[in-house]
Write a protein that holds these residues in place. Structure first.
Motif, PDB file in Angstrom:
ATOM      1  N   GLY A 171       0.797  -1.212   0.000  1.00 28.26           N
ATOM      2  CA  GLY A 171       0.000   0.000   0.000  1.00 28.26           C
ATOM      3  C   GLY A 171       0.834   1.268   0.000  1.00 28.26           C
ATOM      4  N   GLU A 172       0.166   2.390   0.164  1.00 27.80           N
ATOM      5  CA  GLU A 172       0.796   3.709   0.146  1.00 27.80           C
ATOM      6  C   GLU A 172       0.993   4.229   1.571  1.00 27.80           C
ATOM      7  OE1 GLU A 172       1.497   4.896  -2.981  1.00 27.80           O
ATOM      8  OE2 GLU A 172       0.640   2.981  -3.658  1.00 27.80           O
ATOM      9  N   GLU A 173       1.986   5.113   1.726  1.00 30.50           N
ATOM     10  CA  GLU A 173       2.268   5.690   3.037  1.00 30.50           C
ATOM     11  C   GLU A 173       2.757   7.120   2.836  1.00 30.50           C
ATOM     12  OE1 GLU A 173       5.141   4.795   6.952  1.00 30.50           O
ATOM     13  OE2 GLU A 173       5.492   3.763   5.047  1.00 30.50           O
ATOM     14  N   THR A 174       2.311   8.016   3.687  1.00 31.02           N
ATOM     15  CA  THR A 174       2.819   9.383   3.682  1.00 31.02           C
ATOM     16  C   THR A 174       3.469   9.651   5.030  1.00 31.02           C
ATOM     17  OG1 THR A 174       1.142  10.178   2.138  1.00 31.02           O
ATOM     18  CG2 THR A 174       2.203  11.827   3.532  1.00 31.02           C
ATOM     19  N   ILE A 175       4.708  10.144   4.988  1.00 28.56           N
ATOM     20  CA  ILE A 175       5.444  10.390   6.223  1.00 28.56           C
ATOM     21  C   ILE A 175       5.960  11.825   6.241  1.00 28.56           C
ATOM     22  CG2 ILE A 175       6.136   7.973   6.424  1.00 28.56           C
ATOM     23  CD1 ILE A 175       8.968   8.843   5.595  1.00 28.56           C
ATOM     24  N   ARG A 176       6.298  12.263   7.418  1.00 28.79           N
ATOM     25  CA  ARG A 176       6.824  13.607   7.617  1.00 28.79           C
ATOM     26  C   ARG A 176       8.220  13.494   8.205  1.00 28.79           C
ATOM     27  NH1 ARG A 176       6.015  18.858   5.926  1.00 28.79           N
ATOM     28  NH2 ARG A 176       6.327  20.334   7.634  1.00 28.79           N
ATOM     29  N   VAL A 177       9.222  14.135   7.566  1.00 31.80           N
ATOM     30  CA  VAL A 177      10.607  14.108   8.034  1.00 31.80           C
ATOM     31  C   VAL A 177      11.164  15.526   8.009  1.00 31.80           C
ATOM     32  CG1 VAL A 177      11.039  11.731   7.266  1.00 31.80           C
ATOM     33  CG2 VAL A 177      11.484  13.631   5.696  1.00 31.80           C
ATOM     34  N   ARG A 178      12.262  15.717   8.686  1.00 31.76           N
ATOM     35  CA  ARG A 178      12.889  17.043   8.675  1.00 31.76           C
ATOM     36  C   ARG A 178      13.704  17.261   7.391  1.00 31.76           C
ATOM     37  NH1 ARG A 178      11.949  19.029  13.692  1.00 31.76           N
ATOM     38  NH2 ARG A 178      11.884  17.533  15.410  1.00 31.76           N
ATOM     39  N   TYR A 179      14.389  16.196   6.917  1.00 35.42           N
ATOM     40  CA  TYR A 179      15.241  16.323   5.733  1.00 35.42           C
ATOM     41  C   TYR A 179      15.075  15.091   4.839  1.00 35.42           C
ATOM     42  CZ  TYR A 179      17.586  20.018   8.378  1.00 35.42           C
ATOM     43  OH  TYR A 179      17.851  21.156   9.098  1.00 35.42           O
ATOM     44  N   LEU A 180      15.243  15.303   3.546  1.00 32.21           N
ATOM     45  CA  LEU A 180      15.237  14.231   2.556  1.00 32.21           C
ATOM     46  C   LEU A 180      16.565  14.253   1.813  1.00 32.21           C
ATOM     47  CD1 LEU A 180      13.940  12.108   0.608  1.00 32.21           C
ATOM     48  CD2 LEU A 180      12.979  14.045  -0.669  1.00 32.21           C
ATOM     49  N   VAL A 181      17.168  13.079   1.640  1.00 33.11           N
ATOM     50  CA  VAL A 181      18.430  12.971   0.900  1.00 33.11           C
ATOM     51  C   VAL A 181      18.219  12.033  -0.284  1.00 33.11           C
ATOM     52  CG1 VAL A 181      20.860  12.305   0.966  1.00 33.11           C
ATOM     53  CG2 VAL A 181      19.791  13.367   2.978  1.00 33.11           C
ATOM     54  N   GLY A 182      18.435  12.554  -1.485  1.00 31.49           N
ATOM     55  CA  GLY A 182      18.357  11.745  -2.691  1.00 31.49           C
ATOM     56  C   GLY A 182      19.707  11.119  -2.993  1.00 31.49           C
ATOM     57  N   ALA A 183      19.819   9.824  -2.710  1.00 29.47           N
ATOM     58  CA  ALA A 183      21.019   9.054  -3.039  1.00 29.47           C
ATOM     59  C   ALA A 183      20.643   8.043  -4.115  1.00 29.47           C
ATOM     60  CB  ALA A 183      21.553   8.352  -1.787  1.00 29.47           C
ATOM     61  N   ASP A 184      19.842   8.520  -5.078  1.00 30.12           N
ATOM     62  CA  ASP A 184      19.143   7.624  -5.996  1.00 30.12           C
ATOM     63  C   ASP A 184      19.705   7.622  -7.410  1.00 30.12           C
ATOM     64  OD1 ASP A 184      18.195  10.256  -6.054  1.00 30.12           O
ATOM     65  OD2 ASP A 184      16.149   9.694  -6.559  1.00 30.12           O
ATOM     66  N   GLY A 185      21.014   7.786  -7.538  1.00 29.97           N
ATOM     67  CA  GLY A 185      21.696   7.483  -8.777  1.00 29.97           C
ATOM     68  C   GLY A 185      21.580   8.522  -9.878  1.00 29.97           C
ATOM     69  N   GLY A 186      22.201   8.205 -11.014  1.00 33.69           N
ATOM     70  CA  GLY A 186      22.305   9.150 -12.120  1.00 33.69           C
ATOM     71  C   GLY A 186      20.972   9.557 -12.710  1.00 33.69           C
ATOM     72  N   ARG A 187      19.959   8.710 -12.584  1.00 35.10           N
ATOM     73  CA  ARG A 187      18.620   9.047 -13.092  1.00 35.10           C
ATOM     74  C   ARG A 187      17.713   9.499 -11.949  1.00 35.10           C
ATOM     75  NH1 ARG A 187      17.864   3.892 -17.250  1.00 35.10           N
ATOM     76  NH2 ARG A 187      19.602   4.452 -18.623  1.00 35.10           N
ATOM     77  N   SER A 188      18.284  10.124 -10.974  1.00 34.68           N
ATOM     78  CA  SER A 188      17.647  10.500  -9.718  1.00 34.68           C
ATOM     79  C   SER A 188      16.225  11.049  -9.867  1.00 34.68           C
ATOM     80  CB  SER A 188      18.519  11.551  -9.014  1.00 34.68           C
ATOM     81  OG  SER A 188      17.854  12.107  -7.904  1.00 34.68           O
ATOM     82  N   PHE A 189      15.287  10.357  -9.237  1.00 30.76           N
ATOM     83  CA  PHE A 189      13.917  10.862  -9.152  1.00 30.76           C
ATOM     84  C   PHE A 189      13.872  12.158  -8.356  1.00 30.76           C
ATOM     85  CE2 PHE A 189      10.185  11.142  -6.354  1.00 30.76           C
ATOM     86  CZ  PHE A 189       9.189  11.361  -7.306  1.00 30.76           C
ATOM     87  N   VAL A 190      14.630  12.216  -7.269  1.00 26.23           N
ATOM     88  CA  VAL A 190      14.634  13.399  -6.416  1.00 26.23           C
ATOM     89  C   VAL A 190      15.134  14.615  -7.189  1.00 26.23           C
ATOM     90  CG1 VAL A 190      15.608  14.448  -4.324  1.00 26.23           C
ATOM     91  CG2 VAL A 190      14.877  12.048  -4.299  1.00 26.23           C
ATOM     92  N   ARG A 191      16.234  14.458  -7.913  1.00 27.97           N
ATOM     93  CA  ARG A 191      16.788  15.584  -8.684  1.00 27.97           C
ATOM     94  C   ARG A 191      15.794  16.052  -9.746  1.00 27.97           C
ATOM     95  NH1 ARG A 191      20.788  13.198 -11.191  1.00 27.97           N
ATOM     96  NH2 ARG A 191      19.671  13.164 -13.177  1.00 27.97           N
TER      97      ARG A 191
END
Length: 504
Positions: free
Chosen positions: A154-174
């Motif tokens: 299923g799906e989940e929504t969470i709350r954090v202070r910081y997010l770090v994209g360590a998701d490679g050359g095709r980075s979704f975060v970037r």
């Protein structure tokens, strides 16, 4: 679904960068979640070289001995000419260990073994990777990041202070942040494959047709396994057969040998070489690290190493800001690490050009021991200091003895998430949580029995040197009234509160 604060940090993807950051945060007691969208760990050998500086990082993280035990050193290279003759040569420069640089040659270990050791270390610290959990979206505001996760349940929504994209050359975060990734495609497409094969001894790295981008192939025994890594440039367009039969045919065509038989392929990839660097490493409460921030050809053996050191730089800063340090400390992450990536891109591209000419040879420049942050806003030293070790430099190792006579090393004093203050003399410095203070000289707790601290650090009487948690020199100061005041201000800036002050 919850919008309550779930953790301080969400790390997207569990490759070498994400695992390094997770280990560092775990040992600092920072709450985090480490999510990995694939259901299983990465199975390949892509980043197989561990450079000397990364070995120092791994010692601090508590995994170096296991990495060495699981891998090995690079073998000699046997480079075949067209007439069937060959020369045997070192793939890279082999230097001798010194007291200041105890790790002096790269190690070879396939990436899947390195990452397994890192996951095991994370487990020792009571944390784990959440496999099969994908980051699908996020929003941020002035207080935190709302992240949307998806998994088979299923799906989940969470709350954090910081997010770090360590998701490679095709980075979704970037991509989601809209951060551009300028650079260029380098006109080389290649394959890399891990294969079980017979017909070749495991005591050398086999190289054929050096400098011929149509016929070159390298077959390297992978330390710690029974596998070989096969590398070869391939045409820029069209399908590439990465099956056992396809690799066997490619090997036969490029080596002229019919006795090499490929039994199985455990992992393989065809890829185009690129050199790209993100325009920014930070957007508010979101950071990029590793290949999400920079990609470059593998010719310098720099990729995994640079990614590990990105995360190692960011981890202690996140922890410090969460405990009260100013936000400027997080700004220094990009200030310090982006110039390093720029240099690595240039180095890897130059080595790729050398490889095209059959002249590839790695020297000290790939060891990453000379990386430093002299322009960092957290490099403090007197204007008068013009020689020897400087603020921002890597802190050297040195053999020492304790006052009780037992042998030790400076690196042993540095191991752990704390800061270290070396004082040359008996000038008093007020203790603070997270700061380990050691005195050199008469009646000091550290004895420079071999003169190596003197040679490496060149400290004057009553001079002190502050070592950051990532092993770089933060400050060099004389403990007079002015210097003592500067030290106190610096410690406040990096989130080391005075005893009794507590966290902000």
């Amino acid at each position: 679904m919850t919008n309550d604060l779930e953790a301080d940090v969400l790390i997207c993807r569990a490759g070498a960068a994400g695992l390094t950051l997770a280990i560092d945060l775990a040992r600092r007691g920072v709450s985090f979640r480490l999510v990995e969208k694939t259901s299983e760990p990465f199975p390949g050998s892509r980043g197989k070289g561990i450079q000397p500086r990364t070995q120092e990082v791994f010692e601090d993280l508590g995994i170096l001995d296991k990495v060495v035990a699981a891998g090995g050193v690079y073998p000699m290279m046997r480079d075949y000419r067209d007439d069937g003759s060959f020369i045997v040569k070192e793939f890279g420069e082999r230097s001798e260990a010194t007291p200041a640089e105890p790790y002096h040659i790269p190690l070879m270990i396939p990436q899947f073994l390195t990452e397994k050791i890192m996951r095991d270390r994370l487990s020792e610290l009571g944390r784990r990777v959440e496999f099969g959990c994908e980051l699908t979206g996020f929003e941020q505001d002035g207080h935190g990041v709302t992240a949307h996760l998806s998994r088979s349940t299923g799906e989940e929504t969470i709350r954090v202070r910081y997010l770090v994209g360590a998701d490679g050359g095709r980075s979704f975060v970037r991509h989601a942040l809209g951060i551009t990734f300028p650079g260029k495609t380098l006109g080389v497409r290649a394959i890399v494959a891990d294969a079980a094969l017979t017909g070749l001894d495991r005591d050398v790295w086999w190289q054929f047709n050096s400098g011929d981008m149509q016929r070159m192939i390298a077959i390297c025994p992978l330390g710690g396994t029974a596998l070989f890594q096969v590398q070869a440039p391939v045409p820029p367009e069209g399908e590439v057969d990465l099956s056992a039969e396809g690799l066997e045919q490619l090997i036969a065509e490029r080596t002229g040998r019919s006795d090499v038989k490929v039994q199985a392929v455990s992992w393989a990839s065809a890829y185009a070489m690129n050199a790209r660097l993100a325009d920014s490493y930070r957007a508010g409460r979101i950071f990029l690290t590793g290949d999400a921030a920079h990609i470059h050809p593998p010719t310098g053996g720099q990729g995994l190493n640079t990614s590990v050191q990105d995360a190692y730089n960011l981890g202690w800063k996140l922890a410090a800001v969460l405990r009260g340090a100013g936000d400027e400390l997080l700004d220094s992450y990009e200030v310090e690490r982006r110039p390093v990536a720029e240099e690595v891109l240039g180095l890897s591209s130059r080595l790729l050009d050398a490889g095209k000419r059959g002249e590839l040879r790695r020297g000290r420049e790939v060891h990453q021991l000379d990386i430093g942050y002299p322009q960092s806003p957290f490099a403090l030293e007197p204007v008068s200091r013009r020689h020897g070790l400087r603020a921002g430099d890597r802190a050297p190792d040195a053999p020492v003895k304790g006052a009780a006579g037992q042998p030790s090393r400076l690196f042993r004093l540095f191991v752990g998430p704390h800061w270290t203050l070396l004082v040359n003399g008996q000038r008093g410095v007020a203790s603070r949580p997270g700061l380990h203070i050691h005195h050199l000289g008469e009646r000091g707790d550290v004895v420079d029995a071999f003169g190596c601290v003197r040679d490496a650090y060149g400290l004057a009487p009553d001079e002190c040197l502050l070592i950051r948690p990532d092993g770089y020199v933060g400050a060099i100061l004389t403990l007079d009234a002015e210097g003592s005041a500067q030290l106190e201000t610096y410690l406040d800036r990096v989130g080391l509160p005075s005893c009794g002050e507590g966290s902000k």
